[in-house]
Write a protein that holds these residues in place. Structure first.
Motif, PDB file in Angstrom:
ATOM      1  N   SER A 161      41.750  46.557  26.536  1.00  0.00           N
ATOM      2  CA  SER A 161      40.871  47.727  26.623  1.00  0.00           C
ATOM      3  C   SER A 161      40.249  47.835  28.001  1.00  0.00           C
ATOM      4  N   ASP A 162      39.987  49.078  28.408  1.00  0.00           N
ATOM      5  CA  ASP A 162      39.221  49.305  29.636  1.00  0.00           C
ATOM      6  C   ASP A 162      37.823  49.819  29.305  1.00  0.00           C
ATOM      7  N   ARG A 163      37.415  49.630  28.054  1.00  0.00           N
ATOM      8  CA  ARG A 163      36.138  50.175  27.603  1.00  0.00           C
ATOM      9  C   ARG A 163      35.222  49.113  27.009  1.00  0.00           C
ATOM     10  N   GLY A 164      35.309  47.899  27.539  1.00  0.00           N
ATOM     11  CA  GLY A 164      34.360  46.885  27.125  1.00  0.00           C
ATOM     12  C   GLY A 164      32.956  47.244  27.597  1.00  0.00           C
ATOM     13  N   ASN A 165      31.957  46.678  26.948  1.00  0.00           N
ATOM     14  CA  ASN A 165      30.557  46.954  27.290  1.00  0.00           C
ATOM     15  C   ASN A 165      30.193  46.214  28.565  1.00  0.00           C
ATOM     16  N   GLY A 166      30.176  46.927  29.679  1.00  0.00           N
ATOM     17  CA  GLY A 166      29.930  46.303  30.967  1.00  0.00           C
ATOM     18  C   GLY A 166      28.582  45.636  31.067  1.00  0.00           C
ATOM     19  N   HIS A 167      27.541  46.304  30.618  1.00  0.00           N
ATOM     20  CA  HIS A 167      26.196  45.760  30.749  1.00  0.00           C
ATOM     21  C   HIS A 167      26.037  44.491  29.913  1.00  0.00           C
ATOM     22  N   PHE A 168      26.628  44.467  28.738  1.00  0.00           N
ATOM     23  CA  PHE A 168      26.563  43.268  27.896  1.00  0.00           C
ATOM     24  C   PHE A 168      27.220  42.088  28.594  1.00  0.00           C
ATOM     25  N   HIS A 169      28.283  42.358  29.342  1.00  0.00           N
ATOM     26  CA  HIS A 169      29.035  41.286  30.007  1.00  0.00           C
ATOM     27  C   HIS A 169      28.556  41.009  31.428  1.00  0.00           C
ATOM     28  N   GLY A 170      27.426  41.579  31.837  1.00  0.00           N
ATOM     29  CA  GLY A 170      26.809  41.184  33.091  1.00  0.00           C
ATOM     30  C   GLY A 170      27.206  41.973  34.318  1.00  0.00           C
ATOM     31  N   VAL A 171      27.918  43.113  34.155  1.00  0.00           N
ATOM     32  CA  VAL A 171      28.281  43.928  35.312  1.00  0.00           C
ATOM     33  C   VAL A 171      27.474  45.223  35.289  1.00  0.00           C
ATOM     34  N   GLU A 172      27.457  45.933  36.409  1.00  0.00           N
ATOM     35  CA  GLU A 172      26.649  47.146  36.504  1.00  0.00           C
ATOM     36  C   GLU A 172      27.336  48.369  35.913  1.00  0.00           C
ATOM     37  N   SER A 173      28.667  48.405  35.964  1.00  0.00           N
ATOM     38  CA  SER A 173      29.376  49.539  35.394  1.00  0.00           C
ATOM     39  C   SER A 173      29.219  49.537  33.873  1.00  0.00           C
ATOM     40  N   SER A 174      29.235  50.716  33.277  1.00  0.00           N
ATOM     41  CA  SER A 174      29.064  50.793  31.822  1.00  0.00           C
ATOM     42  C   SER A 174      30.286  50.256  31.094  1.00  0.00           C
ATOM     43  N   ARG A 175      31.445  50.276  31.760  1.00  0.00           N
ATOM     44  CA  ARG A 175      32.675  49.779  31.150  1.00  0.00           C
ATOM     45  C   ARG A 175      33.281  48.671  31.994  1.00  0.00           C
ATOM     46  N   VAL A 176      34.021  47.814  31.309  1.00  0.00           N
ATOM     47  CA  VAL A 176      34.719  46.736  31.995  1.00  0.00           C
ATOM     48  C   VAL A 176      35.992  46.428  31.208  1.00  0.00           C
ATOM     49  N   ASP A 177      37.034  45.982  31.903  1.00  0.00           N
ATOM     50  CA  ASP A 177      38.293  45.636  31.244  1.00  0.00           C
ATOM     51  C   ASP A 177      38.142  44.354  30.440  1.00  0.00           C
ATOM     52  N   ILE A 178      38.668  44.383  29.215  1.00  0.00           N
ATOM     53  CA  ILE A 178      38.657  43.225  28.328  1.00  0.00           C
ATOM     54  C   ILE A 178      40.080  42.697  28.196  1.00  0.00           C
ATOM     55  N   ASN A 179      40.237  41.391  28.368  1.00  0.00           N
ATOM     56  CA  ASN A 179      41.540  40.737  28.244  1.00  0.00           C
ATOM     57  C   ASN A 179      41.435  39.567  27.286  1.00  0.00           C
ATOM     58  N   TYR A 180      42.541  39.287  26.591  1.00  0.00           N
ATOM     59  CA  TYR A 180      42.640  38.103  25.745  1.00  0.00           C
ATOM     60  C   TYR A 180      43.615  37.112  26.358  1.00  0.00           C
ATOM     61  N   PHE A 181      43.310  35.834  26.197  1.00  0.00           N
ATOM     62  CA  PHE A 181      44.266  34.786  26.513  1.00  0.00           C
ATOM     63  C   PHE A 181      45.072  34.469  25.259  1.00  0.00           C
ATOM     64  N   ASN A 182      46.356  34.235  25.431  1.00  0.00           N
ATOM     65  CA  ASN A 182      47.234  33.982  24.292  1.00  0.00           C
ATOM     66  C   ASN A 182      47.153  32.509  23.874  1.00  0.00           C
ATOM     67  N   GLY A 183      46.091  32.193  23.155  1.00  0.00           N
ATOM     68  CA  GLY A 183      45.891  30.824  22.706  1.00  0.00           C
ATOM     69  C   GLY A 183      44.431  30.585  22.393  1.00  0.00           C
ATOM     70  N   THR A 184      44.095  29.348  22.155  1.00  0.00           N
ATOM     71  CA  THR A 184      42.717  28.957  21.873  1.00  0.00           C
ATOM     72  C   THR A 184      42.005  28.600  23.172  1.00  0.00           C
ATOM     73  N   LEU A 185      40.710  28.403  23.081  1.00  0.00           N
ATOM     74  CA  LEU A 185      39.945  27.983  24.249  1.00  0.00           C
ATOM     75  C   LEU A 185      40.430  26.612  24.730  1.00  0.00           C
ATOM     76  N   GLU A 186      40.721  25.728  23.795  1.00  0.00           N
ATOM     77  CA  GLU A 186      41.240  24.415  24.164  1.00  0.00           C
ATOM     78  C   GLU A 186      42.562  24.547  24.917  1.00  0.00           C
ATOM     79  N   GLU A 187      43.426  25.441  24.448  1.00  0.00           N
ATOM     80  CA  GLU A 187      44.712  25.655  25.118  1.00  0.00           C
ATOM     81  C   GLU A 187      44.531  26.278  26.495  1.00  0.00           C
ATOM     82  N   LEU A 188      43.534  27.157  26.622  1.00  0.00           N
ATOM     83  CA  LEU A 188      43.224  27.747  27.927  1.00  0.00           C
ATOM     84  C   LEU A 188      42.828  26.659  28.918  1.00  0.00           C
TER      85      LEU A 188
END
Length: 261
Positions: free
Chosen positions: A195-222
């Motif tokens: 998505s390109d419509r993540g909540n920017g302010h919630f994630h600490g950026v100034e823009s209202s939107r931010v790109d959201i990406n997933y990693f293909n695996g668990t945090l441990e695998e990352l």
């Protein structure tokens, strides 16, 4: 739950608010595991890359980068500038440097997979320690990818960051399961831009939107794949030196002051 990775550029900072910057502490606290910065495009450096790189250090975020490949400039020139910017800021990447292939201006002189090949190979020649990945969209890749399997296999050996927004709302992230990937080149994906419509302010950026990406695996695998991110210990407060009160008698007037030992 898949780890979340953001990608940001100067668009995530408002130049009119000089005292406010991207808050990487807030980004980490929002549940983000990594961030990918745009290094630049064509013949210019992203004007926020240096600041972002410095300010994100030690925040517990894995860091990667991408270069937006521009069809109007030679691949060698773009690769050389990209590497020079990374070296200027001593940017040691945890995650790959992704070559971003999405420019649809197909009448320009440096469009096409042969030029993409030259860009990647130049990066590898100039800085062999850099791990390279490929960013693209499903339909873009299927339209412009190499026509023969050996040529596609060359790109298929690099990790895929696939851009695909499966729902019009772009917000029902819990519904996202798997992206559609170019199966003629890759059999799996590493990062999915959902998505390109993540909540920017919630994630600490100034823009209202931010790109959201997933990693293909668990945090441990990352972390197994890219290592543990660095977390800087806060500097201990400087202890106040012991002091004593001195009183000086000037006849009918006494003056006192604190003297540090």
């Amino acid at each position: 739950m898949r780890p979340i990775i953001l990608d940001i550029s100067f668009y995530q900072d408002n130049p009119d608010t000089k005292s406010i910057i991207v808050d990487f502490d807030k980004m980490k606290q929002s549940g983000v595991s990594g961030v990918i910065f745009r290094v630049g495009q064509k013949t210019w450096e992203d004007k926020k890359f240096g600041e972002y790189w410095k300010n994100s250090e030690g925040k517990g975020l894995l860091r990667g980068a991408y270069w937006y490949y521009d069809n109007s400039e030679s691949p060698e020139n773009q690769a050389e500038l990209c590497v020079s910017i990374l070296k200027k800021y001593k940017a040691k990447l945890d995650m790959p440097l992704y070559a971003d292939f999405e420019d649809r201006r197909d009448k320009l002189p440096f469009m096409g997979w042969e030029k993409w090949y030259r860009f990647i190979e130049r990066i590898k020649l100039l800085s062999p320690e850099i791990k390279v990945g490929v960013y693209s969209g499903y339909y873009y890749w299927m339209e412009y990818c190499p026509k023969t399997q050996p040529q596609r296999d060359y790109f298929g050996k690099y990790p895929l960051w696939i851009a695909q927004y499966p729902y019009e709302s772009h917000v029902a992230e819990e519904l996202y399961t798997q992206p559609k990937i170019p199966a003629n080149t890759w059999d799996n994906w590493t990062i999915w831009q959902v998505s390109d419509r993540g909540n920017g302010h919630f994630h600490g950026v100034e823009s209202s939107r931010v790109d959201i990406n997933y990693f293909n695996g668990t945090l441990e695998e990352l972390y197994n794949k890219y290592g543990q991110p660095e977390i800087s210990e806060p500097e201990p407060p400087i202890p106040e030196k012991e002091s004593r009160i001195l009183i000086i008698d000037y006849g009918d007037k006494k003056v006192s002051y604190k003297e540090k030992l």
